[in-house]
Design a protein around this motif. Structure first.
Motif, short mmCIF file in Angstrom:
data_model
loop_
_atom_site.label_atom_id
_atom_site.label_comp_id
_atom_site.label_asym_id
_atom_site.label_seq_id
_atom_site.Cartn_x
_atom_site.Cartn_y
_atom_site.Cartn_z
N GLY A 286 0.81 -1.21 0.00
CA GLY A 286 0.00 0.00 0.00
C GLY A 286 0.84 1.26 0.00
N THR A 287 1.94 1.24 0.77
CA THR A 287 2.84 2.39 0.78
C THR A 287 3.48 2.62 -0.57
OG1 THR A 287 3.32 2.01 3.14
CG2 THR A 287 4.86 3.38 1.89
N ALA A 288 3.95 1.53 -1.20
CA ALA A 288 4.59 1.65 -2.51
C ALA A 288 3.61 2.18 -3.55
CB ALA A 288 5.14 0.29 -2.95
N VAL A 289 2.40 1.65 -3.57
CA VAL A 289 1.41 2.09 -4.55
C VAL A 289 1.02 3.55 -4.31
CG1 VAL A 289 -0.98 1.77 -5.31
CG2 VAL A 289 0.51 -0.21 -5.02
N ALA A 290 0.84 3.91 -3.05
CA ALA A 290 0.41 5.28 -2.74
C ALA A 290 1.47 6.31 -3.13
CB ALA A 290 0.08 5.39 -1.25
N VAL A 291 2.72 6.05 -2.78
CA VAL A 291 3.76 7.04 -3.08
C VAL A 291 3.99 7.15 -4.58
CG1 VAL A 291 4.90 6.79 -0.85
CG2 VAL A 291 5.64 5.36 -2.76
N ASN A 292 3.85 6.05 -5.32
CA ASN A 292 3.99 6.13 -6.77
C ASN A 292 2.84 6.89 -7.41
OD1 ASN A 292 6.38 4.51 -8.06
ND2 ASN A 292 5.72 3.27 -6.33
N LEU A 293 1.64 6.72 -6.88
CA LEU A 293 0.49 7.46 -7.38
C LEU A 293 0.67 8.96 -7.15
CD1 LEU A 293 -2.33 7.53 -8.61
CD2 LEU A 293 -3.26 7.09 -6.33
N VAL A 294 1.10 9.32 -5.95
CA VAL A 294 1.35 10.73 -5.65
C VAL A 294 2.47 11.28 -6.53
CG1 VAL A 294 2.09 12.35 -3.87
CG2 VAL A 294 0.47 10.53 -3.30
N ALA A 295 3.51 10.47 -6.74
CA ALA A 295 4.63 10.92 -7.58
C ALA A 295 4.18 11.18 -9.01
CB ALA A 295 5.74 9.88 -7.57
N ASP A 296 3.30 10.35 -9.54
CA ASP A 296 2.79 10.58 -10.89
C ASP A 296 2.00 11.89 -10.96
OD1 ASP A 296 3.94 8.27 -11.76
OD2 ASP A 296 2.12 7.06 -11.63
N LEU A 297 1.19 12.15 -9.95
CA LEU A 297 0.41 13.38 -9.94
C LEU A 297 1.33 14.61 -9.85
CD1 LEU A 297 -2.49 12.31 -7.54
CD2 LEU A 297 -2.56 12.52 -10.03
N VAL A 298 2.35 14.51 -8.99
CA VAL A 298 3.30 15.64 -8.86
C VAL A 298 4.07 15.85 -10.15
CG1 VAL A 298 5.37 16.42 -7.65
CG2 VAL A 298 3.50 15.38 -6.36
N ALA A 299 4.51 14.77 -10.78
CA ALA A 299 5.26 14.89 -12.03
C ALA A 299 4.40 15.54 -13.11
CB ALA A 299 5.74 13.53 -12.48
N HIS A 300 3.12 15.17 -13.16
CA HIS A 300 2.23 15.77 -14.15
C HIS A 300 2.02 17.26 -13.87
CE1 HIS A 300 -1.08 16.18 -16.97
NE2 HIS A 300 -1.80 16.72 -16.01
N ARG A 301 1.90 17.60 -12.59
CA ARG A 301 1.66 18.99 -12.22
C ARG A 301 2.87 19.87 -12.51
NH1 ARG A 301 1.10 23.37 -12.03
NH2 ARG A 301 -0.04 24.76 -10.60
N LEU A 302 4.08 19.34 -12.30
CA LEU A 302 5.30 20.14 -12.46
C LEU A 302 5.91 20.02 -13.85
CD1 LEU A 302 7.13 19.49 -9.07
CD2 LEU A 302 5.74 21.46 -9.72
N ALA A 303 5.31 19.21 -14.71
CA ALA A 303 5.88 19.04 -16.05
C ALA A 303 5.91 20.37 -16.78
CB ALA A 303 5.05 18.03 -16.84
N PRO A 304 7.01 20.68 -17.44
CA PRO A 304 7.09 21.96 -18.16
C PRO A 304 6.05 22.03 -19.27
CG PRO A 304 8.93 20.53 -18.76
CD PRO A 304 8.22 19.86 -17.61
N ARG A 305 5.37 23.15 -19.37
CA ARG A 305 4.36 23.35 -20.41
C ARG A 305 5.03 23.82 -21.70
NH1 ARG A 305 2.40 20.77 -17.05
NH2 ARG A 305 0.53 21.23 -15.82
#
Length: 310
Positions: A286-305
């Motif tokens: 659960g910890t591994a899945v949760a942190v990877n999900l959050v990391a994907d969301l953060v990466a999408h949010r910070l991706a250069p436009r």
């Protein structure tokens, strides 16, 4: 929502796989408790009392059904509720993992940014050399080297924390210096290298060059565009660092005599205590899945436009 449903499915797959592997191990909890002194009749009676004579699918279904009601079950070995065992051991792992995670979170972006902005400089070469060395040295070897040099020879730090509880660890923080160092070293270098690569790529990318042509100062380009893009690219590596800190706790706790979650998981496997093993597997997965999900969301949010306006 799709990602969350997929995360639940991943956790379920892990639980099924761990349970199947656990039932295929030689012996069970009754054999461990009775050992060589118990007669076959006594072992069978204990197996019936613990519910181990039921079919494996039925036992898994019962455990999963109780899980949805918030009941983690009871340890077959000690008779203690699984939640109590996790709570007691989680304090040790948190005392070890939180400082390591803070060090990685603060130092890796700082070191990686300095190195990325000064490619080819001494700090950059030092980071690459340190990362290469730490990747070449296994964690248990690094731990033994630190214990031998700083504890046995120099006498500066305690070598182990055998028998200490979470309150004792916090009262004597010197005990945590060596295990936290071992747990932090490789992940710090991995994340710093990732940040360094991201900073170097973003700094020389088309977006940064275009912003400079628009007249923006270098400081503004770096702080508002280069760093967010680099940190977004490093988000997945940060998630892997969190996973590695949790998984590395198994080895570090064994090496330094810390009775945390990693030590508890190993002990549960040795005792064939499936309810306890399943709960640890659920926690780790659960910890591994949760942190990877959050990391994907953060990466999408910070991706250069790519849309740039003058």
């Amino acid at each position: 929502m799709r990602r969350c449903l997929l995360a639940l499915l991943q956790c379920l797959v892990v639980l099924v796989a761990v349970f199947v592997v656990g039932t295929r191990l030689p012996g069970d909890t009754a054999d461990v408790l009775r050992g060589e002194l118990g007669t076959p009749e006594q072992v069978e009676a204990l197996r019936a009392r613990l519910g181990l004579d039921e079919p494996a699918p039925a036992r898994f279904a019962h455990w999963l059904g109780r899980l949805f009601t918030g009941d983690l079950g009871t340890s077959l070995t000690t008779g203690v509720p699984v939640g109590d065992d996790l709570g007691r051991r989680a304090g040790v792992t948190l005392a070890l993992g939180v400082p390591a995670l803070l060090l990685v979170t603060v130092l890796a972006p700082l070191v990686g940014t300095v190195s990325g902005l000064r490619e080819g400089s001494r700090p950059d070469r030092a980071l690459n050399a340190a990362a290469l060395v730490l990747h070449s040295v296994p964690e248990f070897v690094l731990g033994l080297l630190l214990v031998a040099s700083l504890s046995l020879w120099a006498g500066l730090l305690p070598a182990t924390a055998v028998g200490m509880e979470p309150g004792d660890l916090l009262a004597r923080p010197a005990v945590l210096v060596l295990p936290v160092t071992v747990l932090t070293a490789r992940h710090l270098c991995d994340l710093a290298r990732q940040v360094r690569a991201g900073v170097a790529a973003q700094r020389h990318g088309a977006v940064a060059e275009h912003l400079r042509l628009l007249g923006l100062r270098e400081r503004t380009v770096v702080l508002r565009h280069v760093l967010p893009g680099a940190l977004g690219a490093a988000a997945q590596q940060y998630a892997r660092c969190v996973e590695g800190l949790l998984g590395g706790a198994v080895l570090v706790e064994a090496l330094f005599g810390l009775r945390g979650l990693g030590d508890g998981f190993v002990e549960a496997v040795q005792n064939r205590d499936l309810p306890l093993v399943q709960t640890y597997a659920l926690l780790f997965a659960g910890t591994a899945v949760a942190v990877n999900l959050v990391a994907d969301l953060v990466a999408h949010r910070l991706a250069p436009r790519r849309e740039l306006t003058a």
